[in-house]
Design an enzyme around this catalytic site. Structure first.
Site, PDB file in Angstrom:
ATOM      1  CG  ASP A 188      -0.272   0.200   2.624  1.00 18.76           C
ATOM      2  OD1 ASP A 188       0.889  -0.678   2.683  1.00 18.76           O
ATOM      3  OD2 ASP A 188      -0.625   1.066   3.336  1.00 18.76           O
ATOM      4  CG  HIS A 493      -1.207  -7.404  -2.043  1.00 23.24           C
ATOM      5  ND1 HIS A 493      -2.492  -7.656  -2.468  1.00 23.24           N
ATOM      6  CD2 HIS A 493      -1.239  -6.544  -1.180  1.00 23.24           C
ATOM      7  CE1 HIS A 493      -3.263  -6.885  -1.818  1.00 23.24           C
ATOM      8  NE2 HIS A 493      -2.532  -6.147  -1.020  1.00 23.24           N
ATOM      9  CG  ASP A 539       3.638 -15.528  -8.099  1.00 22.25           C
ATOM     10  OD1 ASP A 539       3.333 -14.378  -7.558  1.00 22.25           O
ATOM     11  OD2 ASP A 539       4.240 -15.697  -9.034  1.00 22.25           O
ATOM     12  CD  GLU A 548       0.854  -5.843   1.740  1.00 22.99           C
ATOM     13  OE1 GLU A 548       0.198  -6.764   2.537  1.00 22.99           O
ATOM     14  OE2 GLU A 548       0.988  -4.682   1.957  1.00 22.99           O
TER      15      GLU A 548
END
Ligand SMILES: [Ca+2]
Ligand SMILES: [Ca+2]
Length: 571
Positions: A188, A493, A539, A548
């Site tokens: 993020d 991710h 994956d 992530e």
């Protein structure tokens, strides 16, 4: 007449070589996940072991042309309840000739290729550190530094709002402050003081303990070629942001700087949600204090005296704020849904901060506080940080003041070596938490520190086994670092990697790794994962719990790979 290879006999010509007129083609991988290896390879002089998931009793080491250069007997099958399978040890440590090889099992499997050579992990050490350049917030990532991975910056963070949870008389709700720079935390676009702290400390500590290696490292970042090691330049990027998260009025630290909800999987430039500083917390203040104290001590040695002085003052002010607010635990406000990094057990944070402040100032009051808050060492995590203070104390010139801590630290290292000796996969981890790969890497870091303290090779050898695990000798058969190895994550991710339009992920990022904490993280279209914790990895971009990327997971990989390179540098 061309050279007839033993492999052509073993596997049949269709599998291996289409023509004898020209140089033999590469052998085709045959059931490569039957044979688990470090997909980068092994140093000529070190232990070389693969793990075989087979009933066969023998294995061969073959060249790229298929010639058998070494044959060995596999060890007995050993089962592991966490991986749900059994593996047999294939030891070819006696073979030392540099080159590119594969392991073969007659008629059954051929492994991915790997190298036997010196300086095998330099590129890995460079790329794992360069991941932080790519994680820089608010700046353009330029092609001259980033290569094919380049983009326009977003999130300038020059107009950040004070969230209601962080408001006070000096800075009421909605006050606009600037808090630019630093690194994106993970997949993020948030920036979090707690997770930034352990990450930045780990890089700073690698810069000090692996100084011989980092001294000449050139990452091709904007600061390459100045008078400071690039690892220090990169750490400074985040340290300067962290300093802007301290409220100048009272010395408290905002816990995080994020949007209210996670941005979509779009590039930084395309984002537009407002960003907030959210709630001051005791954990953020203590972690910040520890990290600033560490930075101040190291920067002073580099001659950056003014900045070192500012950081010292910042570290002490944060400590004093924490003393006045010892139980301001982070509690996620209702309108915020980004990462929380909650921690209500701060004994370890008090210990870490007081240890670093003691080393910085020499004041006896901090020594008393660290003794009050001491807990036995364990593998570090973002919320379990006592080992960071222990490492700092034991690698300082005050080491002799802490013989009890050294005894405990080496006891923990010995426990890890015992666990490894009984583990079929040759690691010390026996719990697969979220971010299990970082636990393995942090175990490796602790072992390298144990080696630093004792000069006993067994600790370094055990740390290298941790790296072998991360690079493919594990129950998933993946090398967990993007861009390294024949089979490595392609779909982490991570918002930038998902949205940049480039198929290959940015290299040098370790993914979180196997665990069964969140079995359905791709809901509503679940991806089938192994029920066994050590094998439960996919994956797949949606798998935030196994795939992530995160700054605190990459940092111990930087330490481990740089430390292993430094062993060779120091030889
Ligand atoms: Ca530099
Ligand atoms: Ca804690």
């Amino acid at each position: 007449m061309c050279k007839k290879t033993i492999l052509a006999h073993l596997f049949g010509a269709a599998l291996l070589f289409s023509s004898c007129q020209k140089q033999a083609e590469k052998p085709i991988d045959l059931n490569p996940s039957t044979i688990l290896i470090n997909q980068l390879g092994y140093h000529p002089g070190s232990d070389k072991q693969a793990l075989l998931r087979t009933r066969a009793g023998a294995f061969q080491l073959i060249t790229t042309e298929g010639e058998v250069v070494y044959e060995g007997a596999a060890g007995p099958a050993k089962g592991w309840e966490l991986s749900g399978d059994s593996v047999r040890l294939a030891d070819f440590s006696g073979f030392r000739l540099p080159g590119t090889y594969r392991i073969a099992i007659d008629g059954e499997a051929v492994s991915h290729p790997f190298s036997i050579e010196e300086n095998l992990y330099q590129q890995l050490a460079d790329a794992s550190l360069k991941s932080y350049y790519y994680a820089r917030c608010g700046v353009d990532i330029k092609p001259e530094y980033g290569g094919q991975w380049h983009w326009k910056g977003g999130h300038p963070d020059t107009l950040v709002r004070v969230h209601a949870s962080a408001a006070d008389a000096n800075r009421p709700e909605g006050t606009v402050i600037a808090s630019p720079g630093g690194w994106y935390d993970a997949g993020d676009y948030g920036k979090y003081i707690v997770n930034s702290s352990i990450t930045t400390w780990t890089l700073l500590t690698s810069s000090a303990l692996n100084a011989g290696f980092h001294k000449d490292q050139n990452l091709n970042i904007p600061e390459s070629g100045n008078q400071f090691p690039d690892i220090l330049d990169e750490a400074l990027v985040n340290l300067k942001w962290m300093m802007s998260m301290q409220d100048p009025n009272d010395g408290g630290l905002y816990h995080k700087l994020t949007t209210k909800a996670f941005d979509d999987f779009i590039m930084p430039e395309a984002t537009s949600q407002p960003r907030y500083v959210v709630q001051k917390s005791t954990s953020a203040a203590l972690d910040f204090s520890a990290t600033m104290a560490t930075a101040s001590r190291l920067l002073e040695k580099q001659g950056m005296t003014d900045l070192a002085d500012q950081m010292k003052a910042a570290a002490i002010r944060a400590w004093l704020w924490a003393e006045k607010h010892p139980a301001d635990f982070y509690a996620q406000p209702e309108d915020i849904s980004t990462g929380a990094y909650p921690d209500t057990s701060l004994v370890d944070e008090w210990f870490w901060a007081s240890s670093e402040l003691y080393l910085l100032t020499g004041e006896a009051s901090y020594r008393e506080r660290l003794r009050e808050h001491y807990q036995a060492p364990t593998t570090p995590k973002w919320d379990v940080v006592q080992s960071l203070g222990i490492i700092s104390l034991l690698t300082s010139d005050r080491r002799e003041e802490f013989p009890g801590l050294e005894k405990d630290f080496l006891h923990y290292a010995d426990q890890m070596l015992l666990k490894q000796a009984s583990n079929p996969y040759l690691i010390s981890t026996d719990k697969f938490a979220w971010g299990s790969n970082s636990d393995v890497a942090n175990d490796g870091m602790l072992k390298l520190v144990a080696f630093e303290l004792t000069r006993e090779d067994r600790y370094a050898a055990s740390a290298i086994n941790d790296l072998h695990y991360l690079l493919g000798r594990n129950a998933t058969g993946y090398s967990f670092v993007t861009g390294f190895g024949s089979k490595s994550p392609m779909h982490p991710h991570n918002r930038i990697m998902a949205a940049d339009g480039i198929e290959a992920p940015i290299p040098g990022y370790i993914v979180g790794g196997p665990n069964t904490i969140v079995p359905n993280d791709c809901d509503p279209e679940p991806v089938v994962r192994s029920p066994y914790p050590a094998a439960s990895y996919t994956d797949t971009q949606c798998s935030f719990s196994t795939n992530e990327t995160a700054i605190n997971w990459n940092a111990p990989l930087v330490f481990l790979s740089s430390g292993i390179c430094n062993l060779t540098t120091a030889e």
